[in-house]
Write a protein that holds these residues in place. Structure first.
Motif, PDB file in Angstrom:
ATOM      1  N   VAL A  27       0.829  -1.204   0.000  1.00 53.53           N
ATOM      2  CA  VAL A  27       0.000   0.000   0.000  1.00 53.53           C
ATOM      3  C   VAL A  27       0.867   1.260   0.000  1.00 53.53           C
ATOM      4  N   ILE A  28       0.436   2.256  -0.763  1.00 51.56           N
ATOM      5  CA  ILE A  28       0.983   3.616  -0.702  1.00 51.56           C
ATOM      6  C   ILE A  28      -0.152   4.573  -0.368  1.00 51.56           C
ATOM      7  N   VAL A  29       0.049   5.397   0.654  1.00 51.83           N
ATOM      8  CA  VAL A  29      -0.797   6.566   0.903  1.00 51.83           C
ATOM      9  C   VAL A  29       0.137   7.757   1.049  1.00 51.83           C
ATOM     10  N   PHE A  30      -0.346   8.929   0.700  1.00 58.59           N
ATOM     11  CA  PHE A  30       0.499  10.118   0.791  1.00 58.59           C
ATOM     12  C   PHE A  30      -0.359  11.332   1.102  1.00 58.59           C
ATOM     13  N   ASP A  31       0.280  12.341   1.682  1.00 62.86           N
ATOM     14  CA  ASP A  31      -0.419  13.593   1.965  1.00 62.86           C
ATOM     15  C   ASP A  31      -0.430  14.458   0.721  1.00 62.86           C
ATOM     16  N   LEU A  32      -1.618  14.848   0.278  1.00 59.36           N
ATOM     17  CA  LEU A  32      -1.706  15.802  -0.822  1.00 59.36           C
ATOM     18  C   LEU A  32      -0.989  17.091  -0.437  1.00 59.36           C
ATOM     19  N   PHE A  33      -0.551  17.844  -1.426  1.00 57.06           N
ATOM     20  CA  PHE A  33       0.124  19.101  -1.162  1.00 57.06           C
ATOM     21  C   PHE A  33      -0.732  19.982  -0.241  1.00 57.06           C
ATOM     22  N   GLY A  34      -0.096  20.502   0.804  1.00 58.66           N
ATOM     23  CA  GLY A  34      -0.803  21.380   1.734  1.00 58.66           C
ATOM     24  C   GLY A  34      -1.495  20.661   2.864  1.00 58.66           C
ATOM     25  N   ARG A  35      -1.370  19.339   2.924  1.00 59.44           N
ATOM     26  CA  ARG A  35      -1.974  18.563   4.011  1.00 59.44           C
ATOM     27  C   ARG A  35      -0.897  17.741   4.710  1.00 59.44           C
ATOM     28  N   GLY A  36      -1.167  17.440   5.978  1.00 61.64           N
ATOM     29  CA  GLY A  36      -0.248  16.584   6.711  1.00 61.64           C
ATOM     30  C   GLY A  36       1.170  17.130   6.710  1.00 61.64           C
ATOM     31  N   PHE A  37       2.109  16.314   6.194  1.00 62.66           N
ATOM     32  CA  PHE A  37       3.514  16.689   6.172  1.00 62.66           C
ATOM     33  C   PHE A  37       4.032  16.950   4.759  1.00 62.66           C
ATOM     34  N   ASP A  61       4.534  19.727   1.697  1.00 62.75           N
ATOM     35  CA  ASP A  61       4.606  21.170   1.490  1.00 62.75           C
ATOM     36  C   ASP A  61       3.513  21.642   0.529  1.00 62.75           C
ATOM     37  N   THR A  62       3.470  22.974   0.309  1.00 63.19           N
ATOM     38  CA  THR A  62       2.471  23.574  -0.577  1.00 63.19           C
ATOM     39  C   THR A  62       3.144  24.440  -1.636  1.00 63.19           C
ATOM     40  N   PRO A  63       3.037  24.090  -2.927  1.00 63.28           N
ATOM     41  CA  PRO A  63       3.512  24.990  -3.982  1.00 63.28           C
ATOM     42  C   PRO A  63       2.505  26.121  -4.158  1.00 63.28           C
ATOM     43  N   SER A  64       2.765  27.264  -3.554  1.00 62.99           N
ATOM     44  CA  SER A  64       1.746  28.315  -3.464  1.00 62.99           C
ATOM     45  C   SER A  64       1.580  29.115  -4.742  1.00 62.99           C
ATOM     46  N   ASP A  65       2.467  28.935  -5.717  1.00 64.73           N
ATOM     47  CA  ASP A  65       2.367  29.697  -6.963  1.00 64.73           C
ATOM     48  C   ASP A  65       1.647  28.922  -8.052  1.00 64.73           C
ATOM     49  N   LEU A  66       1.121  27.731  -7.722  1.00 66.09           N
ATOM     50  CA  LEU A  66       0.453  26.895  -8.716  1.00 66.09           C
ATOM     51  C   LEU A  66      -0.951  26.540  -8.252  1.00 66.09           C
ATOM     52  N   PRO A  67      -1.915  26.459  -9.173  1.00 71.82           N
ATOM     53  CA  PRO A  67      -3.267  26.029  -8.786  1.00 71.82           C
ATOM     54  C   PRO A  67      -3.266  24.550  -8.425  1.00 71.82           C
ATOM     55  N   GLN A  68      -4.058  24.209  -7.434  1.00 67.78           N
ATOM     56  CA  GLN A  68      -4.184  22.806  -7.052  1.00 67.78           C
ATOM     57  C   GLN A  68      -5.240  22.164  -7.950  1.00 67.78           C
ATOM     58  N   ASP A  69      -4.785  21.831  -9.142  1.00 69.37           N
ATOM     59  CA  ASP A  69      -5.679  21.245 -10.140  1.00 69.37           C
ATOM     60  C   ASP A  69      -5.191  19.858 -10.508  1.00 69.37           C
ATOM     61  N   MET A  70      -5.842  19.247 -11.502  1.00 70.94           N
ATOM     62  CA  MET A  70      -5.535  17.869 -11.840  1.00 70.94           C
ATOM     63  C   MET A  70      -4.116  17.703 -12.358  1.00 70.94           C
ATOM     64  N   ARG A  71      -3.551  18.725 -12.983  1.00 69.51           N
ATOM     65  CA  ARG A  71      -2.174  18.624 -13.458  1.00 69.51           C
ATOM     66  C   ARG A  71      -1.211  18.453 -12.289  1.00 69.51           C
ATOM     67  N   LEU A  72      -1.426  19.238 -11.242  1.00 68.84           N
ATOM     68  CA  LEU A  72      -0.559  19.141 -10.072  1.00 68.84           C
ATOM     69  C   LEU A  72      -0.745  17.799  -9.371  1.00 68.84           C
ATOM     70  N   PHE A 103      -1.942  25.038   4.465  1.00 63.52           N
ATOM     71  CA  PHE A 103      -3.185  24.281   4.395  1.00 63.52           C
ATOM     72  C   PHE A 103      -4.362  25.108   3.894  1.00 63.52           C
ATOM     73  N   VAL A 104      -4.586  26.280   4.469  1.00 63.40           N
ATOM     74  CA  VAL A 104      -5.748  27.076   4.075  1.00 63.40           C
ATOM     75  C   VAL A 104      -5.647  27.459   2.601  1.00 63.40           C
ATOM     76  N   HIS A 105      -4.451  27.835   2.158  1.00 65.11           N
ATOM     77  CA  HIS A 105      -4.255  28.155   0.741  1.00 65.11           C
ATOM     78  C   HIS A 105      -4.585  26.944  -0.134  1.00 65.11           C
ATOM     79  N   ALA A 106      -4.076  25.758   0.261  1.00 59.81           N
ATOM     80  CA  ALA A 106      -4.322  24.551  -0.516  1.00 59.81           C
ATOM     81  C   ALA A 106      -5.796  24.192  -0.533  1.00 59.81           C
ATOM     82  N   PHE A 107      -6.451  24.338   0.606  1.00 61.24           N
ATOM     83  CA  PHE A 107      -7.874  24.049   0.731  1.00 61.24           C
ATOM     84  C   PHE A 107      -8.679  24.899  -0.249  1.00 61.24           C
ATOM     85  N   MET A 108      -8.419  26.211  -0.258  1.00 60.78           N
ATOM     86  CA  MET A 108      -9.168  27.112  -1.129  1.00 60.78           C
ATOM     87  C   MET A 108      -8.829  26.909  -2.596  1.00 60.78           C
TER      88      MET A 108
END
Length: 412
Positions: free
Chosen positions: A133-143, A145-156, A307-312
């Protein structure tokens, strides 16, 4: 799956419930008034430079904690087995991988609000059944990081899945890997369906748990759609209020609502949380059996700078709504129909041997309405879908993980 159009409902809690049909001028005026009261926040943030990364608590918090202090956290650094941190141009990604190296492979993608610990019980149950099994934290969640200059869309998200896969010491995508099963929950279901529409040849099966992707705009309240569509409030103001609402607590699960009632911000906050009855029964981390999803979310909001940035950003750009995701689901449906009509020739062995998408949902889900989901998913996938329902709400993957694991293991 949380709804980005609900995010600003909390801005108007004091008046929206009493005046739900306000004209455009009144909504604009209310937004402007809020801005005046918060003028210190109104100045828009400068455009973020390329490669701008908001660090996770791993580098901001954990480096200064002792081992004992880490063990007391609502989300310890070693919350699941096989932890690794994968460096990338988008920031570090937290990945957990364990189980038999020669077992059936399962990669799981979690929802919008919780870190991947929400799928910890299911991951353990699959490993018990012989899986890798592999599980991972999406960007901006858990541990992660968050790429704040990119939209959290399907490409990312596609890139993140590939980074998680290729960081493994075990082959997940090579000719001799045996393919892998992709399981997506809530937002992760929308991510998984879109990913499968482009890379069905990598998969042995696709399982969607209360998936996003087929949500109707008509389910969203008028005020939220209007405020987001017209950008009346600067992002930093919205992020301030979203963070404030997420920190408000105590977080409790949303109650079932009438079928035609509009979805509000409270649904985005509580949708992935267990009910009070089931919360005590879930064991998401065997190393820390006392951990629970609500506490992990509160800690994440307080300690993850992105997190809040990634959430929005996810609510605005993620694979949530039918109007943007229908083409992805339809492309997958066309592939499956072609595969089913010619299983022995040109498409033999190229992907999804089960020939169906397996969709699991809760009967009392307050966010993903099962009747709409069955109708839309069946149409978009060209009938290439199998459905199963549980007597539960949106949170069932973290509370009925043994039942879900049994279903998935039969596919493998």
């Amino acid at each position: 799956m949380a709804l980005y159009h609900q995010t600003v409902d909390f801005l108007s809690d004091s008046w929206a419930n009493r005046q739900t049909q306000l004209p455009l001028l009144a909504v604009t005026g209310a937004s402007f008034t809020i801005g005046l009261l918060l003028r210190s926040l109104l100045s828009r943030e400068p455009e973020k430079p390329p490669n701008s990364v908001l660090p996770s608590p791993r580098t901001r918090i954990l480096t200064s904690l002792s081992e004992e202090e880490n063990r007391q956290l609502p989300l310890p650094n070693d919350v699941l087995p096989g932890a690794r941190d994968v460096d990338s141009p988008y920031g570090s990604i937290r990945v957990y991988e364990w189980g038999r190296e020669d077992g059936p492979k399962v990669l799981m993608v979690h929802g919008i609000t919780t870190p991947c610990i929400a799928l910890g019980g299911l991951a353990h149950a699959l490993v018990d059944r012989g899986c890798r099994v592999i599980v991972f934290d999406l960007f901006g969640r858990g541990f992660s990081d968050t790429p704040s200059d990119l939209p959290q869309d399907m490409r990312l998200y596609t890139t993140q899945i590939m980074l998680a896969l290729t960081s493994s010491p075990v082959s997940w995508t090579g000719a001799d890997s045996g393919k892998f099963s992709l399981v997506g929950y809530s937002l992760g279901g929308g991510i998984a369906a879109a990913f499968a529409s482009y890379f069905p040849n990598l998969l042995s099966s696709l399982v969607l748990l209360a998936p996003a992707g087929m949500l109707h705009d008509s389910h969203v309240s008028f005020q939220a759609r209007l405020l987001y569509a017209t950008n009346l409030i600067p992002d930093n103001v919205l992020e301030y209020f979203v963070g404030k609402r997420l920190r408000a607590g105590p977080l409790i699960a949303a109650k079932p609502k009438p079928k035609n009632e509009k979805l509000h911000m409270r649904d985005a906050i509580t949708e992935e949380l267990p009910t009070e009855v089931t919360a005590d029964a879930e064991v998401l981390s065997r190393e820390y059996p006392h951990l629970n999803v609500p506490s992990a979310i509160v800690w994440q909001v307080d300690n993850h700078s992105g997190f809040v940035h990634a959430f929005m950003s996810t609510m605005r750009n993620g694979p949530i709504f039918r109007r943007t995701q229908w083409k992805n689901w339809a492309r997958l449906g066309e592939y499956l129909s072609a595969q089913n009509s010619d299983p022995s020739e040109s498409l033999k062995g190229q992907g999804l041997p089960s020939h169906k998408v397996h969709i699991l949902c809760g009967n009392s889900d307050a966010v993903i309405m099962k009747d709409d989901l069955v109708t839309d998913a069946t149409a978009a996938l060209g009938g290439n879908a199998v459905f199963k329902f549980y007597d539960a709400g949106h949170e069932f993957p973290s509370t009925k993980y043994e039942e879900v694991a049994s279903y998935i293991s039969k596919l493998l």
